[in-house]
Design an enzyme around this catalytic site. Structure first.
Site, PDB file in Angstrom:
ATOM      1  N   GLU A 183       0.840  -1.219   0.000  1.00  0.00           N
ATOM      2  CA  GLU A 183       0.000   0.000   0.000  1.00  0.00           C
ATOM      3  C   GLU A 183       0.869   1.261   0.000  1.00  0.00           C
ATOM      4  O   GLU A 183       0.857   2.071   0.925  1.00  0.00           O
ATOM      5  CB  GLU A 183      -0.927  -0.012   1.207  1.00  0.00           C
ATOM      6  CG  GLU A 183      -1.952  -1.134   1.138  1.00  0.00           C
ATOM      7  CD  GLU A 183      -3.026  -1.044   2.210  1.00  0.00           C
ATOM      8  OE1 GLU A 183      -2.758  -0.469   3.276  1.00  0.00           O
ATOM      9  OE2 GLU A 183      -4.141  -1.548   1.980  1.00  0.00           O
ATOM     10  N   GLU A 376      -5.402  -8.318  -0.924  1.00  0.00           N
ATOM     11  CA  GLU A 376      -6.023  -8.149   0.398  1.00  0.00           C
ATOM     12  C   GLU A 376      -7.491  -7.811   0.215  1.00  0.00           C
ATOM     13  O   GLU A 376      -7.834  -6.887  -0.529  1.00  0.00           O
ATOM     14  CB  GLU A 376      -5.405  -6.973   1.170  1.00  0.00           C
ATOM     15  CG  GLU A 376      -4.113  -7.267   1.861  1.00  0.00           C
ATOM     16  CD  GLU A 376      -3.654  -6.100   2.740  1.00  0.00           C
ATOM     17  OE1 GLU A 376      -4.484  -5.406   3.357  1.00  0.00           O
ATOM     18  OE2 GLU A 376      -2.431  -5.893   2.788  1.00  0.00           O
TER      19      GLU A 376
HETATM   20  C1  BG6 Z   1      -4.283  -2.759   4.935  1.00  0.00           C
HETATM   21  C2  BG6 Z   1      -2.958  -3.247   5.408  1.00  0.00           C
HETATM   22  O1  BG6 Z   1      -4.231  -1.386   5.032  1.00  0.00           O
HETATM   23  O2  BG6 Z   1      -5.424  -3.036   5.658  1.00  0.00           O
HETATM   24  C3  BG6 Z   1      -3.002  -4.304   6.499  1.00  0.00           C
HETATM   25  O3  BG6 Z   1      -2.114  -3.642   4.357  1.00  0.00           O
HETATM   26  C4  BG6 Z   1      -4.155  -4.024   7.423  1.00  0.00           C
HETATM   27  O4  BG6 Z   1      -1.763  -4.345   7.139  1.00  0.00           O
HETATM   28  C5  BG6 Z   1      -5.451  -4.062   6.620  1.00  0.00           C
HETATM   29  O5  BG6 Z   1      -4.205  -4.880   8.519  1.00  0.00           O
HETATM   30  C6  BG6 Z   1      -6.704  -3.893   7.450  1.00  0.00           C
HETATM   31  O6  BG6 Z   1      -6.622  -2.761   8.256  1.00  0.00           O
HETATM   32  P1  BG6 Z   1      -6.840  -2.860   9.815  1.00  0.00           P
HETATM   33  O7  BG6 Z   1      -6.505  -1.545  10.351  1.00  0.00           O
HETATM   34  O8  BG6 Z   1      -8.263  -3.213  10.018  1.00  0.00           O
HETATM   35  O9  BG6 Z   1      -5.912  -3.928  10.305  1.00  0.00           O
END
Ligand code: BG6
Length: 478
Positions: A183, A376
């Protein structure tokens, strides 16, 4: 319920974690302190995360979730074996830079760190999973933060490429897919957690951040060049925190704002996928009060080393308005957004918008014409363990189902997608809040926000559901 079979036979269904949110063992095996280790849970987290604390220091009265994570460092063999039961084709994780280079500027790597990752990747391969490695997932050795000011310094390019070269030499036979920076656009929204940037009083924070972003882009391009030379069979991608910006209304000012917000994200990928800064860059920087970025001789040539694929995370779409300050903001995400009245939100305020995934896929492919990889996606939610030990996370299954359907639609639209990787496939520490209770996993980890808990792993209902999705190559989603 089924979808048409649009998924290619070699579609990479997977699960992702990151070192900083799982490994723990922060000072074991010769590992040095990393930027994320400075983020406590609670009220003091956000100012550090955003770079507003000039010299972050540890406070022994606070709890730092990354120091222990989910103890993946010690339990990886069992965890990988359990995750493999789902039939994952690919496992995505990151390497902790400070496990290989504890201070960041050493000439030679830490052998214990190398042995650890070799064993982890071998374990994945023994279980039939390809490995996707992110070289930098919100991870900078603190020695580079305190000694050099992190990515504000051009010297970081030398340290990062040295670290990357070590990874290719040591793990190149085990890892097929690489991402340079997780990201990459998050440096603008969360400068310390994203890139180790802590601001000094009175400085032009935006100037520092965009200059640092340039150093990151040069390091990324040099890394891509190195992979292409050293590991010709491997594939390397860039990664953006995805999610399109919708205009809040059809007012041209809102539409223009949505374009500006999009540009602020896409310029990174424009550079990494096309090999040069976009034509709108000068005016984008001017609109932020930033002078031209300092480029060194040769940078333009270096940036021509473009990636093989464009990867992205997708959790939610965003909404842009020219008068954002006067509107209700959508709380809960570091990327500023107006509240979209048409979409539901998670308990943490992240909008739930499966069609937005199809839109994002189409826009990214229209723009870059390179294979995409969704690395993701997932829902952060609270889970309850029933008296019989079961965890019935139907809400998570619903979220995944709707997003997989939208992804199938995107593929049917003609977008070449290499794979789908569920985020936080085993519960881990939330990047934004540091909580354990914001869970994404198909495997539950018994750990609480204050660090208590047995760390026992249990399958959730979504575990068998995802297993069936993978086994049917995305056709059985019921
Ligand atoms: C993304 C990241 O921004 O979102 C992860 O690459 C992160 O590291 C994921 O965990 C979800 O965000 P959060 O804050 O709910 O863990």
């Amino acid at each position: 319920m089924t979808t048409n079979t649009v998924f290619p036979a070699d579609f990479l269904w997977g699960g992702a974690i990151a070192a900083n949110q799982t490994e723990g063992a922060w000072h074991e095996g010769g590992r040095g302190t990393s930027n994320i280790d400075m983020l406590p849970i609670g009220d003091k987290r956000m100012p550090v995360k955003l770079g507003q604390v000039a010299q972050p220091e540890l406070d022994e009265t606070l709890y730092y979730p990354s120091h222990t994570g989910i103890d993946f460092y010690h339990r990886y063999k069992d965890d990988i074996a359990l995750l493999a039961e789902m039939g994952l084709k690919v496992f995505r994780t990151s390497i902790s830079w400070s496990r290989l280079y504890p201070n960041g500027d050493e000439e030679t790597p830490n052998p214990e760190g190398i042995a650890y990752y070799r064993s982890l990747f071998e374990t994945c391969r023994e279980h039939g999973m390809e490995v996707l490695v992110t070289l930098a997932h919100f991870d900078v050795p603190m020695g580079l933060v305190t000694g050099y000011g992190s990515w504000r310094s051009r010297e970081m390019i030398t340290f990062f490429t040295r670290y990357a070269k070590t990874c290719f030499e040591e793990f190149g036979d085990l890892v097929k897919y690489w991402i340079t920076f997780n990201e990459i656009n998050i440096i603008l929204h969360s400068p310390f957690s994203g890139a180790g940037l802590a601001f000094q009083p009175g400085e032009n924070q935006k100037q520092v951040t965009y200059q640092a972003a340039h150093h990151v882009l040069v390091a990324s391009a040099l890394t891509v060049k190195m992979i292409h030379e050293m590991l010709p069979a491997a594939q390397v991608g860039c990664m953006i925190a995805g999610g399109s910006f919708y205009p809040y209304t059809s007012k041209p000012e809102d539409v223009w704002q949505s374009m500006l917000d999009d540009h602020d994200n896409t310029f990174f990928i424009d550079v990494q996928a096309r090999g040069y800064y976009p034509s709108y860059m000068k005016s984008l920087l001017a609109s932020k009060g930033v002078d031209a970025i300092e480029m060194a001789d040769g940078d333009e040539e270096i940036l021509k080393n473009t990636v093989d694929f464009v990867s992205f995370s997708y959790y939610a779409s965003r909404t842009s308005a020219h008068n954002l300050d006067e509107l209700t903001a959508n709380e809960g995400n570091v990327v500023k957004s107006a509240k979209n009245p048409y979409l539901p939100t998670s308990k943490w305020g992240w909008v739930i918008d499966p069609l937005g995934l199809r839109i994002t896929m189409n826009q990214l492919y229209d723009r870059y014409q390179k294979p995409l990889f969704l690395v993701e996606n997932g829902l952060g939610a609270e889970d309850t363990v029933a008296a019989d030990g079961s965890i019935n996370d139907d809400y998570r299954i619903d979220y995944f189902r709707e997003h997989i359907k939208a992804m199938a639609d995107g593929i049917a639209d003609g977008v070449p997608l290499m794979g789908y990787i569920a985020w936080g496939v085993i519960d881990l520490v939330a990047a934004s809040t540091g909580q354990m209770t914001k869970r994404y996993g198909m495997v539950y980890v018994d750990k609480n926000n204050d660090g208590s808990g047995s760390l026992k792993r249990s399958k959730k209902k979504s575990f068998d559901w995802y297993k069936q999705v993978i086994a049917s190559n995305g056709t059985v989603l019921s």
